[in-house]
Design an enzyme around this catalytic site. Structure first.
Site, PDB file in Angstrom:
ATOM      1  N   HIS A  12       0.831  -1.204   0.000  1.00 36.27           N
ATOM      2  CA  HIS A  12       0.000   0.000   0.000  1.00 36.27           C
ATOM      3  C   HIS A  12       0.869   1.260   0.000  1.00 36.27           C
ATOM      4  O   HIS A  12       0.598   2.225  -0.730  1.00 36.27           O
ATOM      5  CB  HIS A  12      -0.886   0.042   1.245  1.00 36.27           C
ATOM      6  CG  HIS A  12      -1.895  -1.048   1.336  1.00 36.27           C
ATOM      7  ND1 HIS A  12      -1.803  -2.055   2.271  1.00 36.27           N
ATOM      8  CD2 HIS A  12      -3.030  -1.289   0.634  1.00 36.27           C
ATOM      9  CE1 HIS A  12      -2.834  -2.861   2.141  1.00 36.27           C
ATOM     10  NE2 HIS A  12      -3.590  -2.432   1.150  1.00 36.27           N
ATOM     11  N   ARG A  27      -4.160 -10.058   4.150  1.00 36.52           N
ATOM     12  CA  ARG A  27      -4.622 -11.369   4.602  1.00 36.52           C
ATOM     13  C   ARG A  27      -3.478 -12.329   4.910  1.00 36.52           C
ATOM     14  O   ARG A  27      -3.728 -13.420   5.433  1.00 36.52           O
ATOM     15  CB  ARG A  27      -5.572 -11.977   3.572  1.00 36.52           C
ATOM     16  CG  ARG A  27      -6.924 -11.253   3.491  1.00 36.52           C
ATOM     17  CD  ARG A  27      -7.888 -11.966   2.557  1.00 36.52           C
ATOM     18  NE  ARG A  27      -9.240 -11.448   2.664  1.00 36.52           N
ATOM     19  CZ  ARG A  27      -9.778 -10.539   1.863  1.00 36.52           C
ATOM     20  NH1 ARG A  27      -9.043 -10.034   0.874  1.00 36.52           N
ATOM     21  NH2 ARG A  27     -11.029 -10.128   2.030  1.00 36.52           N
ATOM     22  N   GLN A  59     -18.467  -5.676  -0.872  1.00 37.19           N
ATOM     23  CA  GLN A  59     -17.651  -6.601  -1.660  1.00 37.19           C
ATOM     24  C   GLN A  59     -17.347  -7.884  -0.907  1.00 37.19           C
ATOM     25  O   GLN A  59     -16.586  -8.722  -1.390  1.00 37.19           O
ATOM     26  CB  GLN A  59     -16.368  -5.923  -2.125  1.00 37.19           C
ATOM     27  CG  GLN A  59     -15.382  -5.576  -1.031  1.00 37.19           C
ATOM     28  CD  GLN A  59     -14.275  -4.652  -1.537  1.00 37.19           C
ATOM     29  OE1 GLN A  59     -14.523  -3.519  -1.931  1.00 37.19           O
ATOM     30  NE2 GLN A  59     -13.043  -5.157  -1.544  1.00 37.19           N
TER      31      GLN A  59
END
Length: 290
Positions: A45, A195, A69
Site C-alpha cells: 500500500h 490477509r 464486496q
C-alpha cells in the site's frame, strides 16, 4: 476536521469535510492524488502512496472496509482494522490526508444504486465471488466522485480489479487518470497482502510456492510454449502445493480474454487464486511476448 480518533496526520470522516479540503487545494492550483484502501496497510500500500506522491502535490488515502464486496461467510467482521497505526505509517511517508468514512456515510439509509460491469469482470474472481466486482465498482466510483482526484493509484496485485476500474472510468467518462502500481513482494516472492497475517508458519512457507509457479508459468509463455500445455502444468503444480485452487490461467494482458491455443501472440498475464489453510491468496505475473 475530526469526528474520529486522534491520528498522526489530518483526517476527515465525512463527505462535507473531505470536499471542503479538496476545494481549498483546488483553489491553490494543486494536483491531487488518491489511493483507496481497506486499511491494514503494508509496504505494498505504501508503495502506491509513494507513487502518487511522485506526481501529485497532495495525496489522500481512503481507509474503508467496504461491506458490499464481502459475501456471507467471508472475513468482513475479522478483516484487520488498524486505523491509528495505518495513519502513522502514512504520516511517515508524507501522505497529506486520511479519508475514513463509516458505512452509514458511504451507504446512507435508502441507498439503492450500484455499478455493474461485464467485460473484464467475467471469470476469474467472479466465478467464486460473483458479488465482488459490483461491490468494488460501486465503492470505487463513489470514492472517485467524492475525492475527485487527478490521479488514482491501484495495485497490480489485484490485476483483474485494476482492469475493471480502468474500464469503468473509461466507460463512465470519469475525469481521472488510473495508474497501476507494481506488486511488492516478500524476499521469498510472496505478494504482500493484508490477509497474509492469517497464515501460520507452515502455511506461510507453503504460500511462497504461488509466486514460483506463476513465475515459471509466465516464463514458459514468454519463451513460446503452447498456452494450453503451460497452463495445464501450472495447474497441476498448484493442485499439489495448495489446499484448494480456484484458478490458474493465462489471459490477454489488455482485456483478460481467453488466449487461443499455441504460443502467445501478444502480451499475456498469468493469474491465480488458491487456498492455503483457510486463507485465500491471489497473485499474477506479466508474461510479455518476446
Amino acid at each position: 476536521m475530526s469526528n474520529g480518533p486522534e491520528l498522526a496526520l489530518p483526517a476527515v470522516y465525512n463527505l462535507a469535510d473531505l470536499r471542503a479540503q479538496v476545494r481549498q487545494w483546488r483553489a491553490d492550483g494543486l494536483r491531487i492524488g488518491f489511493v483507496p484502501t481497506m486499511g491494514a496497510l503494508h509496504d505494498g500500500h505504501l508503495a502506491l502512496v509513494k507513487q502518487a506522491l511522485d506526481t501529485a502535490d497532495r495525496v489522500i488515502v481512503s481507509i474503508f472496509v467496504n461491506p458490499t464486496q464481502f459475501a456471507p461467510g467471508e472475513d468482513f467482521e475479522s478483516y484487520p482494522r488498524t486505523l491509528e497505526s495505518d495513519a502513522q505509517k502514512l504520516a511517515e511517508i508524507g501522505a497529506h490526508l486520511v479519508y475514513s468514512p463509516d458505512a452509514g456515510e458511504m451507504y446512507p439509509e435508502g441507498y439503492v444504486t450500484t455499478v455493474t460491469l461485464t467485460g473484464p469482470t467475467h471469470g476469474l474472481e467472479s466465478i467464486s465471488r460473483p458479488h465482488f466486482f459490483n461491490g468494488v465498482a460501486t465503492v470505487v466510483c463513489k470514492l472517485l466522485n467524492q475525492v475527485q482526484p487527478d490521479l488514482a493509484v491501484f495495485g497490480e496485485k489485484d490485476y483483474q480489479q485494476l482492469m475493471v476500474i480502468r474500464r469503468m472510468v473509461r466507460d463512465l467518462n470519469l475525469p481521472v487518470e488510473i495508474a497501476g502500481g507494481e506488486t511488492v513482494r516478500e524476499p521469498d516472492g510472496l505478494a504482500l497482502s493484508s490477509r497474509n497475517v492469517y497464515l501460520n508458519a507452515n502455511e506461510r512457507e507453503r504460500a511462497a510456492r504461488l509466486n514460483v509457479i506463476l513465475h515459471d508459468f509466465a516464463e514458459a509463455l514468454s519463451r513460446g510454449d503452447n498456452v494450453a500445455d503451460a497452463q495445464h502444468q501450472a495447474q497441476l503444480k498448484a493442485q499439489t502445493a495448495f489446499d484448494g485452487v480456484d484458478y490458474v490461467v493465462a489471459r490477454d494482458a489488455e482485456n483478460l480474454e481467453a488466449l487461443p491455443a499455441g504460443p502467445i501472440e501478444r502480451d499475456a498475464r498469468v493469474l491465480a487464486a488458491v487456498r492455503v489453510g483457510k486463507t485465500r491468496l491471489i497473485d499474477n505475473r506479466a508474461a510479455p511476448k518476446t
